[in-house]
Design an enzyme around this catalytic site. Structure first.
Site, PDB file in Angstrom:
ATOM      1  N   HIS A 336     -24.170  71.428   9.679  1.00  0.00           N
ATOM      2  CA  HIS A 336     -23.218  70.910  10.655  1.00  0.00           C
ATOM      3  C   HIS A 336     -23.185  69.392  10.694  1.00  0.00           C
ATOM      4  CE1 HIS A 336     -23.031  75.047  12.094  1.00  0.00           C
ATOM      5  NE2 HIS A 336     -21.909  74.701  12.681  1.00  0.00           N
ATOM      6  N   GLY A 337     -24.269  68.740  10.382  1.00  0.00           N
ATOM      7  CA  GLY A 337     -24.211  67.282  10.426  1.00  0.00           C
ATOM      8  C   GLY A 337     -25.544  66.660  10.113  1.00  0.00           C
TER       9      GLY A 337
END
Lengths: 475, 340
Positions: A336-337
Site C-alpha cells: 500500500h505504501g
C-alpha cells in the site's frame, strides 16, 4: 485522466462509438491506444513504464512457455510446470524487473531514508540520496496484474500469448488500470481474445453501476473525506474528534475505492468486458477472515494465490500458518505504501487473522452476529487509524488519548462529526444492509430510472465542493 | 414489458429528466430569488457584500504613483508611508490578509488600472512560491469588496481552472437544472441536522467547532497530514500560467500603461541560513521569472537575502516591526530603478 472529469466522459463516449464499429482485432488496437492515452493524459511518460512492464512479461512468458517440454498443440495450450532451470530463470527475471521497477519508484526513498536513520543510530552519519520521484498512478496495480500473467504461464495455468496487442491490451485496459480490480490473465485475457457483442441490457446495468459509483465518490466519499482531512490535520486531536475522523475515513476509503471499482466495472461492461466485484459489503463482515473475503477482493486473492499459498498456506502446523499469514499481510501492508504505518496496518490485520484462527473452534450463536459485525467494524476502524496516520509519533499519541480528558465541546464536536458522516453515508449503509439481508435488487427499468435520476440530482446538489483524488491513486 | 433498447432509454431518460424536478423544488422553497454571483460559472448564487466604492474613491483621491498589492506577506514587509518618504513618490498599499491572487487581480483592476489614476507608474505584487499560478481558486465571499457586478475575465479563468475545457457544459447544466439554487437551501439543512441532535444551540456548536476545535493554531503542517499525491504538474509554469490570472494582469497593465513588479518573498529561514526549497520549486521560480521578464515585468526573488535573517521574523513568514522598517528601506534602495 480521472473518471469524475468531463475529459473522461468525452473520451469514454468517443471511444465507445468508434469501438463498436470495429472488428475484434481493431477493437483491441483501439483499446490499447485509448488506454495509453488515458494513462498518459497528465503525465505522458507514465505509459513508457507501462510499456516496459508489458514487454518484459510478454517476452518472459513466451520464453517460459517455449522452454516447457511436450508441446501438445501449435496454438500454445497450457501445460504443467517442469523443473527446467531456464524457465525459473525467466520467471525470476520477470519478477525482478517488475518488482525492481515498482521498488525503485515506490520504495527507494523510503529504503535509503531508513538505512540512513539506522546508520545514524549506530553513529554513522550519511546524507541519503533522496530522489523524490513522483509515483506513477496505478503502478502497483498493473505490475501485480502483469506479474500474475507470467506466474500463471509458469505454473501452467495459462498459455503464453503470441499476440502482443492482446497482452498489452490486457495489462493496460483503462477502466481498471489505475486502481483495480486486479484482473488475472486467466479471466481477462480470454475476454480480450474472444468476439464481443454490444449488449443493450449490459449497458443498462452499467449505467446504474456508473451512476451509483459517481454518487459514492462525489457525494459520500468526498464529503466525509473533508471531515477526515480536517481531523487528521489537527496536531493534538481530542479522543472524540479523532475517532469521529477515523469513522469518516473508514467511510471515505470504502465509498471512494468501491466507487472506483463500480465505475470501472460499468465502463468495462459498456465495452463488453466483465470485471470482478471487488467489494462485498465489507463493513458487515462478522470477523477478520470474513472481512478479507469482502474487502479489495482482487488484491486479497492475489496475495492468497501468489504469496500465502506458495509459502505453504494452511497446509502446515498452526505456527507456520500464523507465520504465513503474518508475512502475507506484511507484504500487503507494504504494497500500500512506503511508510511504516502501512507495515503496521498489515501486521495488525495479520494478527487479527491469526487470533481469529485460534478462536475458530468457538461457535457463536447466530443471534450474536450483529454484535460480531459491530466488533469487526470497530477493529477495522482501529486499523484505519494506522493506515491514515502516517506519522508514528502522532499514532502513538492517538492511542494514548482518553475520553476522560475531553471537554464538553470536544465531545459534542466528535458526536457532530460522527452524525454528519453517518448522514452522508446513509445511502451506502442502506444499500449494503438491503443487499446483505433482504437480497433486494433493483432490476425493473422504471425503478432503475428513478434511482439513477434521484442519485444524479443528489450528485448535482450535494457533491463536495472539494474535489479529492481517488485514495488508491496514491498506491 | 419493454424491450432492452426501451429499457435503456427509460433509465437514461430518468437519469437526466428527474433532476429537472430541482427547478420545481426551488420555486416552492426559499432562496430561489437570489441573483447570480459576479462569477456565475463557478459560484453558487448568494447574497454578497457590495463593492467598496469608498476605497476606490480614496485611492483616486491620493492619485498614487505606486500600488503595493498582496496579502499579509506584503503588509508585513512594506510600510507605504515610509516608502512614500524614501522614494519621494506617493505609494498606496492594497493589502488583505490571507487573500488569494484573484483578490489581488481585482484590487489591481478595479482600484488601480481602471480607477482613473492618471499618475500611476507601477504596481508591485508580493507573493509566496507558486501562489501566482497554482492557487487560483477562491472561497465564496472573499472577493466581494473588490468585485464589480460582473467579472467575466476572472470567471473565465476560475472556471477554466476548475472545469478545464468544459466550462460551457457546466454553465448549461447550472442553468438547466438550477442545482446551485437547491444547494443554497439544502446544504445548510444537511449540515445543521446533526448539530440539532447533539446540541440545544446548533449555531453556537457549529461556530465553536470552526473557531475552537479546528482553530488555525491547532493545525499541523498540511503536507504531513495529507496522503501523498504523486503529482508533479502543479509546479510547472508552462502548464499553469495560461490558466492563471497573470496574462490578464499583464494585459490590464499594458492597457493602462502601468509597469509591473513581482516580488517573491522569502519564507521563514532556518537558524543557519535561508529556508530549504526543492529543486522543483527552484526550477518553477526560474521559469516564472523568465515568463514575466519576457513580458516586460520586473521580477525579484527574496530567497537567500542576507538582510532577512531569522531574527527579522516574528511568527511564520511574517517579519517583526523592526524587520519591516529595515525591509522597506532595503526595498527602496534595491529596487530604486523600478521606483524612479
Amino acid at each position: 485522466m480521472i473518471f469524475h472529469s468531463l475529459d473522461f466522459i468525452a473520451f469514454f463516449a468517443i471511444m465507445l462509438i468508434a469501438y463498436w464499429r470495429l472488428p475484434l482485432r481493431a477493437q483491441n488496437v483501439l483499446l490499447l491506444v485509448g488506454s495509453y492515452l488515458f494513462y498518459g493524459w497528465v503525465h505522458p511518460w507514465w505509459p513508457v513504464l507501462l510499456c516496459v512492464t508489458t514487454l518484459v512479461d510478454y517476452w518472459a512468458a513466451r520464453r517460459i512457455f517455449e522452454l516447457a517440454p511436450a508441446r501438445r498443440s501449435p496454438i500454445l495450450a497450457p501445460r504443467a510446470p517442469t523443473p527446467d532451470p531456464r524457465r525459473k530463470a525467466w520467471l525470476w527475471s520477470s519478477l525482478a524487473a517488475n518488482l525492481g521497477l515498482l521498488g525503485f519508484y515506490k520504495y527507494f526513498d523510503f529504503f535509503v531514508a531508513n538505512v540512513a536513520a539506522a546508520g545514524a543510530a549506530l553513529g554513522w552519519h550519511m546524507s541519503p540520496l533522496v530522489l523524490g520521484l513522483a509515483l506513477p498512478a496505478g503502478i502497483s496495480f498493473y505490475t501485480f496484474q502483469s506479474m500474475s500473467y507470467t506466474i500463471d504461464v509458469y505454473r501452467g495455468h495459462a498459455p503464453a500469448r503470441t499476440n502482443f496487442i492482446d497482452v498489452a491490451a490486457f495489462v493496460s485496459f483503462f477502466p481498471h488500470l489505475v486502481a483495480g480490480p486486479i484482473m488475472r490473465a486467466t479471466n481477462l485475457l480470454p475476454q480480450v481474445e474472444q468476439e464481443r457483442r454490444f449488449d443493450v441490457a449490459a449497458v443498462r446495468g452499467a449505467t446504474v453501476l456508473i451512476v451509483w459509483g459517481f454518487f459514492k465518490k462525489l457525494v459520500i466519499a468526498d464529503n466525509v473525506g473533508v471531515i477526515a482531512n480536517k481531523v487528521f490535520a489537527l496536531q493534538q486531536p481530542d479522543f472524540y474528534v479523532l475517532w469521529a475522523g477515523v469513522f469518516a475515513f473508514a467511510i471515505q476509503i470504502y465509498a471512494d475505492f468501491s466507487a472506483y471499482t463500480d465505475i470501472a466495472r460499468g465502463v468495462a461492461k459498456c465495452y463488453g468486458f466483465d470485471l470482478i466485484k471487488n467489494f462485498e459489503r465489507p463493513y458487515l463482515a462478522a470477523g477478520p477472515a470474513d472481512f478479507w473475503h469482502r474487502w479489495n477482493i482482487s488484491l486479497s486473492t492475489w496475495f492468497r494465490d501468489y504469496v500465502y499459498i506458495p509459502l505453504g498456506g494452511s497446509r502446515r502446523g498452526p505456527w507456520r500458518v500464523g507465520a504465513n499469514l503474518m508475512m502475507t499481510f506484511l507484504a500487503s501492508g507494504i504494497w500500500h505504501g512506503a511508510s511504516w504505518n502501512y507495515v503496521l496496518w498489515g501486521a495488525y490485520h495479520g494478527l487479527l487473522l491469526v487470533l481469529a484462527r485460534g478462536f475458530s473452534a468457538v461457535r457463536m450463536p447466530a443471534m450474536l452476529r450483529p454484535l460480531r459485525m459491530l466488533a469487526m467494524f470497530a477493529l477495522t476502524c482501529v486499523g484505519w487509524l494506522m493506515f491514515r496516520e502516517t506519522e508514528m509519533q502522532q499514532l502513538l499519541a492517538d492511542f494514548q488519548l482518553s475520553p476522560a480528558a475531553s471537554t464538553a465541546l470536544d465531545r459534542d464536536a466528535g458526536l457532530y462529526l460522527c452524525g454528519l458522516t453517518l448522514l452522508y453515508s446513509l445511502p451506502l449503509w442502506i444499500h449494503d444492509v438491503c443487499e446483505e439481508f433482504v437480497r433486494l435488487e433493483v432490476s425493473a427499468p422504471v425503478a432503475q430510472a428513478v434511482a439513477c435520476g434521484v442519485m444524479f440530482a443528489v450528485i448535482l446538489v450535494m457533491r463536495s465542493q472539494t474535489a479529492l483524488n481517488f485514495i488508491y491513486f496514491a498506491f | 414489458m419493454a424491450g432492452p433498447v426501451q429499457s435503456l432509454a427509460i433509465v437514461l431518460a430518468g437519469t437526466f429528466l428527474i433532476p429537472l424536478g430541482l427547478r420545481i423544488l426551488n420555486g416552492a422553497l426559499p432562496g430561489a430569488d437570489v441573483r447570480d454571483s459576479y462569477l456565475p460559472t463557478v459560484e453558487t448564487p448568494r447574497p454578497r457584500e457590495p463593492f467598496d466604492q469608498e476605497a476606490a474613491d480614496n485611492v483616486r483621491a491620493i492619485q498614487p504613483h505606486y500600488a503595493v498589492i498582496g496579502d499579509s506577506m506584503a503588509g508585513i514587509r512594506i510600510d507605504p508611508l515610509q516608502l512614500t518618504r524614501l522614494t519621494r513618490t506617493r505609494v498606496v498599499g492594497l493589502f488583505h490578509p490571507g487573500s488569494p491572487v484573484a483578490y489581488w487581480y481585482l484590487a489591481f483592476k478595479n482600484l488601480v488600472a481602471r480607477n482613473q489614476l492618471n499618475e500611476m507608474r507601477g504596481a508591485i505584487f508580493f507573493f509566496r512560491d507558486d501562489q501566482l499560478t497554482t492557487q487560483v481558486q477562491v472561497t465564496p465571499g472573499v472577493l466581494d469588496r473588490v468585485a464589480k457586478d460582473m467579472e467575466p475575465e476572472l470567471d473565465r479563468v476560475l472556471s477554466a481552472n476548475r472545469f478545464g475545457a468544459f466550462s460551457d457544459v457546466y454553465r448549461v447544466a447550472r442553468r438547466v437544472y438550477q442545482y446551485d439554487r437547491t444547494r443554497l437551501w439544502l446544504e445548510p439543512l444537511v449540515v445543521r441536522a446533526p448539530a440539532e441532535v447533539v446540541s440545544g444551540d446548533p449555531a453556537a456548536l457549529a461556530a465553536a467547532i470552526n473557531t475552537e476545535v479546528f482553530a488555525l493554531e491547532r493545525l499541523r503542517g498540511f503536507a504531513a497530514s495529507d496522503l501523498a499525491q504523486g503529482s508533479g504538474a502543479a509546479l510547472d509554469v508552462a502548464s499553469t500560467v495560461e490558466n492563471s490570472l497573470l496574462p490578464e494582469i499583464i494585459r490590464l497593465a499594458d492597457e493602462a500603461g502601468i509597469r509591473l513588479a513581482f516580488i517573491r518573498v522569502q519564507r521563514r529561514p532556518a537558524a543557519d541560513g535561508p529556508p530549504p526549497q526543492s529543486d522543483a520549486l527552484k526550477a518553477y521560480t526560474a521559469a516564472l521569472r523568465a515568463y514575466l521578464e519576457s513580458r516586460g515585468a520586473y521580477f525579484h526573488d527574496d530567497w537567500g537575502d542576507p538582510d532577512q535573517p531569522l531574527s527579522a521574523y516574528a511568527d511564520g513568514d511574517h517579519l517583526n516591526s523592526a524587520g519591516k522598517v529595515r525591509y522597506t528601506e532595503r526595498f527602496a534602495e534595491r529596487h530604486a530603478r523600478f521606483l524612479q
